[in-house]
Write a protein that holds these residues in place. Structure first.
Motif, PDB file in Angstrom:
ATOM      1  N   PHE A  90       0.844  -1.200   0.000  1.00  0.00           N
ATOM      2  CA  PHE A  90       0.000   0.000   0.000  1.00  0.00           C
ATOM      3  C   PHE A  90       0.882   1.253   0.000  1.00  0.00           C
ATOM      4  CE2 PHE A  90      -2.947   3.215   1.343  1.00  0.00           C
ATOM      5  CZ  PHE A  90      -4.192   2.773   0.932  1.00  0.00           C
ATOM      6  N   GLY A  91       1.928   1.251   0.801  1.00  0.00           N
ATOM      7  CA  GLY A  91       2.835   2.403   0.864  1.00  0.00           C
ATOM      8  C   GLY A  91       3.541   2.658  -0.453  1.00  0.00           C
ATOM      9  N   ILE A  92       3.955   1.587  -1.118  1.00  0.00           N
ATOM     10  CA  ILE A  92       4.602   1.745  -2.425  1.00  0.00           C
ATOM     11  C   ILE A  92       3.627   2.375  -3.414  1.00  0.00           C
ATOM     12  CG2 ILE A  92       5.583   0.515  -4.401  1.00  0.00           C
ATOM     13  CD1 ILE A  92       6.750  -1.512  -2.427  1.00  0.00           C
ATOM     14  N   GLY A  93       2.364   1.960  -3.330  1.00  0.00           N
ATOM     15  CA  GLY A  93       1.344   2.545  -4.198  1.00  0.00           C
ATOM     16  C   GLY A  93       1.181   4.033  -3.968  1.00  0.00           C
ATOM     17  N   LEU A  94       1.191   4.443  -2.708  1.00  0.00           N
ATOM     18  CA  LEU A  94       1.102   5.870  -2.390  1.00  0.00           C
ATOM     19  C   LEU A  94       2.309   6.626  -2.925  1.00  0.00           C
ATOM     20  CD1 LEU A  94      -0.200   5.804   1.302  1.00  0.00           C
ATOM     21  CD2 LEU A  94      -1.481   6.483  -0.739  1.00  0.00           C
ATOM     22  N   GLY A 113      -5.312   3.184  -5.740  1.00  0.00           N
ATOM     23  CA  GLY A 113      -4.643   2.854  -6.984  1.00  0.00           C
ATOM     24  C   GLY A 113      -4.530   1.343  -7.106  1.00  0.00           C
ATOM     25  N   VAL A 114      -3.860   0.876  -8.135  1.00  0.00           N
ATOM     26  CA  VAL A 114      -3.742  -0.561  -8.393  1.00  0.00           C
ATOM     27  C   VAL A 114      -3.040  -1.280  -7.242  1.00  0.00           C
ATOM     28  CG1 VAL A 114      -2.641  -2.285  -9.879  1.00  0.00           C
ATOM     29  CG2 VAL A 114      -3.861  -0.364 -10.896  1.00  0.00           C
ATOM     30  N   LEU A 115      -1.877  -0.785  -6.841  1.00  0.00           N
ATOM     31  CA  LEU A 115      -1.130  -1.440  -5.769  1.00  0.00           C
ATOM     32  C   LEU A 115      -1.890  -1.380  -4.442  1.00  0.00           C
ATOM     33  CD1 LEU A 115       2.546  -0.367  -6.528  1.00  0.00           C
ATOM     34  CD2 LEU A 115       1.472  -2.587  -6.904  1.00  0.00           C
ATOM     35  N   GLN A 116      -2.584  -0.284  -4.207  1.00  0.00           N
ATOM     36  CA  GLN A 116      -3.355  -0.164  -2.973  1.00  0.00           C
ATOM     37  C   GLN A 116      -4.478  -1.208  -2.936  1.00  0.00           C
ATOM     38  OE1 GLN A 116      -2.064   2.194  -4.867  1.00  0.00           O
ATOM     39  NE2 GLN A 116      -2.169   4.230  -3.938  1.00  0.00           N
ATOM     40  N   ARG A 117      -5.127  -1.423  -4.077  1.00  0.00           N
ATOM     41  CA  ARG A 117      -6.168  -2.456  -4.113  1.00  0.00           C
ATOM     42  C   ARG A 117      -5.556  -3.839  -3.920  1.00  0.00           C
ATOM     43  NH1 ARG A 117     -11.278  -2.586  -7.949  1.00  0.00           N
ATOM     44  NH2 ARG A 117     -11.913  -1.318  -6.166  1.00  0.00           N
ATOM     45  N   VAL A 288       9.936 -15.603 -16.441  1.00  0.00           N
ATOM     46  CA  VAL A 288      10.900 -14.599 -15.993  1.00  0.00           C
ATOM     47  C   VAL A 288      10.178 -13.394 -15.395  1.00  0.00           C
ATOM     48  CG1 VAL A 288      12.679 -12.984 -16.780  1.00  0.00           C
ATOM     49  CG2 VAL A 288      12.686 -15.351 -17.603  1.00  0.00           C
ATOM     50  N   PHE A 289       9.127 -12.929 -16.075  1.00  0.00           N
ATOM     51  CA  PHE A 289       8.333 -11.820 -15.535  1.00  0.00           C
ATOM     52  C   PHE A 289       7.690 -12.210 -14.200  1.00  0.00           C
ATOM     53  CE2 PHE A 289       8.016  -9.544 -19.713  1.00  0.00           C
ATOM     54  CZ  PHE A 289       8.309  -8.276 -19.232  1.00  0.00           C
ATOM     55  N   GLY A 290       7.223 -13.456 -14.130  1.00  0.00           N
ATOM     56  CA  GLY A 290       6.482 -13.897 -12.968  1.00  0.00           C
ATOM     57  C   GLY A 290       7.295 -14.036 -11.700  1.00  0.00           C
ATOM     58  N   MET A 291       8.619 -14.019 -11.807  1.00  0.00           N
ATOM     59  CA  MET A 291       9.456 -14.170 -10.625  1.00  0.00           C
ATOM     60  C   MET A 291       9.753 -12.842  -9.932  1.00  0.00           C
ATOM     61  SD  MET A 291       9.539 -17.337 -10.608  1.00  0.00           S
ATOM     62  CE  MET A 291      10.581 -17.589  -9.186  1.00  0.00           C
ATOM     63  N   ASN A 292       9.531 -11.725 -10.627  1.00  0.00           N
ATOM     64  CA  ASN A 292       9.736 -10.397 -10.028  1.00  0.00           C
ATOM     65  C   ASN A 292       8.613  -9.448 -10.440  1.00  0.00           C
ATOM     66  OD1 ASN A 292      12.299 -10.061  -8.393  1.00  0.00           O
ATOM     67  ND2 ASN A 292      13.144 -11.066 -10.214  1.00  0.00           N
ATOM     68  N   PRO A 293       7.359  -9.830 -10.220  1.00  0.00           N
ATOM     69  CA  PRO A 293       6.234  -9.045 -10.752  1.00  0.00           C
ATOM     70  C   PRO A 293       6.087  -7.664 -10.128  1.00  0.00           C
ATOM     71  CG  PRO A 293       5.420 -10.757  -9.291  1.00  0.00           C
ATOM     72  CD  PRO A 293       6.890 -11.011  -9.474  1.00  0.00           C
ATOM     73  N   LEU A 294       6.154  -7.583  -8.803  1.00  0.00           N
ATOM     74  CA  LEU A 294       5.968  -6.300  -8.138  1.00  0.00           C
ATOM     75  C   LEU A 294       7.083  -5.327  -8.503  1.00  0.00           C
ATOM     76  CD1 LEU A 294       4.423  -4.521  -6.139  1.00  0.00           C
ATOM     77  CD2 LEU A 294       5.817  -5.513  -4.308  1.00  0.00           C
ATOM     78  N   PHE A 295       8.303  -5.820  -8.523  1.00  0.00           N
ATOM     79  CA  PHE A 295       9.447  -4.968  -8.846  1.00  0.00           C
ATOM     80  C   PHE A 295       9.306  -4.358 -10.234  1.00  0.00           C
ATOM     81  CE2 PHE A 295      13.433  -4.847 -11.284  1.00  0.00           C
ATOM     82  CZ  PHE A 295      14.075  -3.807 -10.630  1.00  0.00           C
ATOM     83  N   ILE A 296       8.978  -5.176 -11.223  1.00  0.00           N
ATOM     84  CA  ILE A 296       8.953  -4.661 -12.595  1.00  0.00           C
ATOM     85  C   ILE A 296       7.737  -3.767 -12.819  1.00  0.00           C
ATOM     86  CG2 ILE A 296       7.683  -6.496 -13.790  1.00  0.00           C
ATOM     87  CD1 ILE A 296      10.965  -4.757 -14.919  1.00  0.00           C
ATOM     88  N   TYR A 297       6.633  -4.036 -12.112  1.00  0.00           N
ATOM     89  CA  TYR A 297       5.474  -3.155 -12.232  1.00  0.00           C
ATOM     90  C   TYR A 297       5.804  -1.776 -11.683  1.00  0.00           C
ATOM     91  CZ  TYR A 297       0.842  -1.179 -11.751  1.00  0.00           C
ATOM     92  OH  TYR A 297      -0.241  -0.334 -11.842  1.00  0.00           O
ATOM     93  N   VAL A 298       6.441  -1.724 -10.521  1.00  0.00           N
ATOM     94  CA  VAL A 298       6.809  -0.443  -9.921  1.00  0.00           C
ATOM     95  C   VAL A 298       7.829   0.275 -10.796  1.00  0.00           C
ATOM     96  CG1 VAL A 298       7.906   0.663  -7.934  1.00  0.00           C
ATOM     97  CG2 VAL A 298       6.275  -1.204  -7.584  1.00  0.00           C
ATOM     98  N   LEU A 299       8.805  -0.467 -11.301  1.00  0.00           N
ATOM     99  CA  LEU A 299       9.815   0.142 -12.170  1.00  0.00           C
ATOM    100  C   LEU A 299       9.170   0.756 -13.406  1.00  0.00           C
ATOM    101  CD1 LEU A 299      12.830   0.650 -12.787  1.00  0.00           C
ATOM    102  CD2 LEU A 299      12.845  -1.552 -13.988  1.00  0.00           C
TER     103      LEU A 299
END
Length: 369
Positions: A90-94, A113-117, A288-299
């Motif tokens: 949630f904090g990353i989303g903010l 936002g998306v991450l908050q949900r 490959v995408f599935g092993m670091n999903p949150l990182f690459i979405y934020v990036l």
């Protein structure tokens, strides 16, 4: 199949959804996007409308395997882990909403936002999944969807399923404040608001229950079961659509059942191809995408905001344009045209992001919370 055995298709499915999510969020121009890559304007469901619920469904499936170490029971250790992940996501989303922290109008700052949900659906869904047995989870899920339907119908206006008539706006405005909500629909309505997060929790729980089904079913029978339950979900969603329209912005109950059914069908096909027939090479990019999903979405979100807010170009006439628009027009639209250039812009970003996560994957660097 061992109960704790994890299938490669699950990570590939998650990677597919995160790659699709970034693709539909990063067109070169929002004025030039092929119809399947756009959300439905209100009622209905395009391929793009499947991406977010598929990801939440994948979160639920992963929860089943992750919570095995807690014996699928709520404990102080499990509670601390869930709370930590919920707060951090949630904090990353903010932070992503505020990035790059220049000219932020805090009085109009969007909270959700998306991450908050994802954070709230994961957090509340996890507590329910670890507190209740599977039969009660089924009843709770149905109760969530039925209660949500009733609240929308009885608390809404003359047309409770419309943009102007649905009650989610009033609820979110009361809790969050109208100034802190999304304005992209032309009115104060947040498609990732608090009220409509309630049925999103059900999406996560359905994923968790599907994880149990996957882990407890013999592989030779698994695909048939997934196809059966997936088909039932799609049919039930379409029938419910007659009374409560399939609708992503308000995350309608029919939308939950329909998209969960489709997710099961896609998973069934991927499990059959990848883990049974062992056709694995085609799925490697998604894995490959599935092993670091949150990182690459934020990036991806950080990069887009950098080239919009921090990078600008000026022409000879002194007109300024953002780095995002400049890159689209000069590197893609200039030779591929507006529509294809917009698509290639998104696909080029996916290739670059894939190279980044491939680098991490080969070095066994998996960024987790």
């Amino acid at each position: 199949m061992k109960k704790t055995e994890r299938l490669m298709a699950l990570d590939a499915f998650r990677g597919l959804t995160i790659a699709a999510m970034i693709t539909v969020n990063t067109p070169g121009s929002w004025g030039h996007v092929y119809a399947p890559l756009l959300h439905s304007k209100w009622h209905g469901c395009t391929p793009t409308d499947l991406v977010f619920p598929f990801f939440l469904f994948a979160v639920g499936v992963a929860m089943w395997f992750a919570f095995g170490k807690f014996d699928h029971k709520l404990s102080p250790e499990a509670g601390r882990k869930i709370l930590k992940r919920t707060v951090i996501i949630f904090g990353i989303g903010l932070l992503l909403n505020a990035f790059p922290f220049v000219q932020v109008e805090w009085e109009n700052f969007r909270i959700m936002g998306v991450l908050q949900r994802i954070a709230l659906a994961y957090g509340i869904g996890s507590l329910l999944c670890l507190s209740l047995n599977k039969l009660r989870l089924v009843f709770v899920t149905l109760a969530i969807l039925l209660v949500y339907w009733g609240l929308i119908f009885f608390l809404g206006g003359d047309d409770p399923y419309s943009l102007e008539g649905n009650p989610t706006m009033a609820f979110d405005a009361m809790i969050l404040g109208a100034n802190h909500m999304y304005k992209g629909f032309g009115v104060t309505f947040d498609p990732e608001g608090l009220f409509s997060t309630l049925p999103a929790i059900a999406t996560v729980i359905l994923g968790y229950l599907s994880g149990f089904l996957i882990a407890s079913t013999e592989r030779k029978k698994l695909v048939a079961k997934l196809l059966m339950f997936g088909s039932l979900g799609v049919i039930a969603g379409l029938i419910w659509n007659l009374g409560f329209p399939i609708n992503k912005p308000i995350w309608s109950s029919s939308y939950v059942i329909y998209t969960a059914g489709l997710a099961l069908l896609v998973l069934a096909v991927m499990i059959y191809l990848i883990d049974i027939l062992e056709y694995k090479k085609w799925a490697h990019p998604f894995l490959v995408f599935g092993m670091n999903p949150l990182f690459i979405y934020v990036l991806s979100g950080v990069w887009v905001r950098v080239i919009i807010y921090l990078v600008h170009f000026s022409d000879q006439a002194g007109n300024s344009t953002t780095g995002y628009v400049w890159l689209y027009k000069n590197a893609f639209a200039s030779w591929a045209g507006d529509m294809n250039g917009s698509l290639f812009f998104a696909l080029a970003h996916i290739v670059v992001y894939w190279l980044i996560v491939l680098f991490l994957y080969r070095r066994k660097i998996f960024i987790k919370i």
